[in-house]
Design a protein around this motif. Sequence first.
Motif, short mmCIF file in Angstrom:
data_model
loop_
_atom_site.label_atom_id
_atom_site.label_comp_id
_atom_site.label_asym_id
_atom_site.label_seq_id
_atom_site.Cartn_x
_atom_site.Cartn_y
_atom_site.Cartn_z
N ASN A 185 0.83 -1.21 0.00
CA ASN A 185 0.00 0.00 0.00
C ASN A 185 0.87 1.25 0.00
N PHE A 186 1.93 1.23 0.77
CA PHE A 186 2.86 2.36 0.83
C PHE A 186 3.45 2.63 -0.55
N ALA A 187 3.94 1.59 -1.21
CA ALA A 187 4.56 1.77 -2.52
C ALA A 187 3.57 2.27 -3.56
N GLN A 188 2.33 1.81 -3.49
CA GLN A 188 1.32 2.26 -4.44
C GLN A 188 1.01 3.75 -4.30
N ALA A 189 1.17 4.27 -3.10
CA ALA A 189 0.81 5.67 -2.84
C ALA A 189 1.91 6.65 -3.18
N LEU A 190 3.15 6.23 -3.20
CA LEU A 190 4.28 7.15 -3.35
C LEU A 190 4.24 7.91 -4.67
N ALA A 191 4.59 9.19 -4.58
CA ALA A 191 4.65 10.04 -5.77
C ALA A 191 5.88 10.94 -5.68
N ASP A 192 6.30 11.46 -6.83
CA ASP A 192 7.44 12.37 -6.83
C ASP A 192 6.98 13.78 -6.53
N GLU A 193 7.90 14.74 -6.67
CA GLU A 193 7.60 16.12 -6.30
C GLU A 193 6.50 16.73 -7.16
N SER B 234 2.53 11.68 -1.68
CA SER B 234 1.72 10.58 -2.22
C SER B 234 0.86 11.11 -3.35
N THR B 235 0.27 10.19 -4.08
CA THR B 235 -0.77 10.56 -5.02
C THR B 235 -1.98 11.06 -4.23
N LEU B 236 -2.92 11.69 -4.91
CA LEU B 236 -4.15 12.15 -4.26
C LEU B 236 -5.15 11.00 -4.17
N VAL B 237 -5.79 10.90 -3.03
CA VAL B 237 -6.87 9.93 -2.85
C VAL B 237 -8.04 10.67 -2.22
N SER B 238 -9.15 9.97 -2.03
CA SER B 238 -10.33 10.64 -1.49
C SER B 238 -11.06 9.72 -0.53
N ARG C 79 14.07 4.37 -7.86
CA ARG C 79 13.76 5.22 -6.71
C ARG C 79 12.65 4.59 -5.87
N LEU C 80 11.64 4.06 -6.52
CA LEU C 80 10.55 3.41 -5.79
C LEU C 80 11.09 2.23 -4.99
N LYS C 81 11.95 1.42 -5.57
CA LYS C 81 12.52 0.28 -4.86
C LYS C 81 13.31 0.74 -3.65
N ARG C 82 14.11 1.79 -3.83
CA ARG C 82 14.95 2.27 -2.72
C ARG C 82 14.10 2.80 -1.57
N GLY D 96 3.87 15.01 -8.19
CA GLY D 96 2.65 14.25 -7.99
C GLY D 96 2.50 13.05 -8.90
N VAL D 97 3.55 12.75 -9.68
CA VAL D 97 3.52 11.59 -10.57
C VAL D 97 3.87 10.34 -9.75
N PRO D 98 3.12 9.26 -9.89
CA PRO D 98 3.43 8.04 -9.13
C PRO D 98 4.89 7.63 -9.30
N MET D 99 5.54 7.30 -8.19
CA MET D 99 6.95 6.94 -8.21
C MET D 99 7.13 5.56 -8.84
N TYR D 100 8.23 5.36 -9.52
CA TYR D 100 8.48 4.07 -10.18
C TYR D 100 9.98 3.82 -10.26
#
Length: 411
Positions: free
Chosen positions: A249-257, A336-340, A266-269, A259-263
């Motif tokens: 869940n944490f990895a799915q939410a991560l985004a860069d500066e 993170s990305t935006l959620v609601s 960098r995402l692995k680290r 707001g683009v989902p991290m991949y």
Amino acid sequence: GSTTIFDAVAYRVLPENVESWRDETGMVNERGEPISYADMVPLLEKIEGETGVRPYTDWEPGVQRMSEGFTKLGLPLEPTPAFISLDCDHSGCLQGCPTGAKKGSLVAYVIPAVYDGAELITGSYVTEVLLRKTDGEKGLEAYGVKFRSRDGGTRTLTSKVVALCAGTLQTPQILLASKVSERAGHTKSSEQIGRNLAAHTLSVTFGRFDEVLNNWVHHPLSAALMNFAPVAKGGFSFEMSTVNEGPINFAQALADEEGVPMYGERLKRVTKDYRLMAGILIAIHDANDGRVMLDEEGREKIYKPVTSADMVRIQKARKLATEGLVAAGARETYNSTLVSHHVQGSCRMGEDRSMSAANSNGELHDVHRLFVCDGSAIPTVVDVNPALTIYALAEKVSQYLLSEGCTYLRG
């Protein structure tokens, strides 16, 4: 509702929000006077007593660190009020509670009702409210529901009162599928069904610390900063600490500066440092500018914009969250990305029929004996977690049904 998937946060509705209910939809108290925060207090206190709301002071290491950081900024954190008893053993929360310490409606109300003789029909889905014409002023009344049963068959159940508690997104869908507006002659109030949807647009700012925090072990939102929750003061609030309960869940939410989902690498680290993370959940003030609809084939359609005003609040909140994390010792921060979450307001209570679907007792303006008592009834967006407010409004409806002024349940 009987969900066990919630964070057990139990904030009271803000006085400013109740004033907005009065101004926006003309909501009144049981005496017919414009509703005030003082009218809500007895309802809130009753629910707090029945569900054992308490300040959650069992702060995990991440919150302790962030408390130090925000205190340096002159913004001390406060314990989150929570539907959690002292039986909590910190073994899980968001996805359920193995000890029964989390006092959601399932534990606090549904199970006791079954022991008192209530019949609980499970594995079934209401598809339509049964309506018929009357000689009264409204012309329509509810007398039961049609539902799809566990075995796949279609059945009906008749009753003196129908109370829809299917949630902010499903309650209007049931009413739309029941053709309430068409049968009521497309009145202004019936056309309000499904309109005025609000939600908290959420974001998380994470910080990576040097030491192992293992923040998923404790309650995910045990402290808060509510100084800026009223829209006049900024329109955003912080709850902490959260790490999205699990590295996936944490990895799915991560985004860069941006707001683009991290991949990628960098995402692995970043994900590998999950045990070192603490996070701040940001919720912003919203507008009742969304809508729940059904298409021609009866499938749901939900419209809810994220506006430029929303993004301004999010950016201001992220900046302050980052400052607090850095002051607490975070070596890196991530968004993170935006959620609601916390959808509200699609069948609003009020006396102004052009602005509400139901009256101040939760009864639809156009249908006798048909009530809404879930998040859909909230007149304008609540700037805190709305769970306690939803309980309180359901209590308001139940008190009316049992009052001398209501005859539906007599005889």
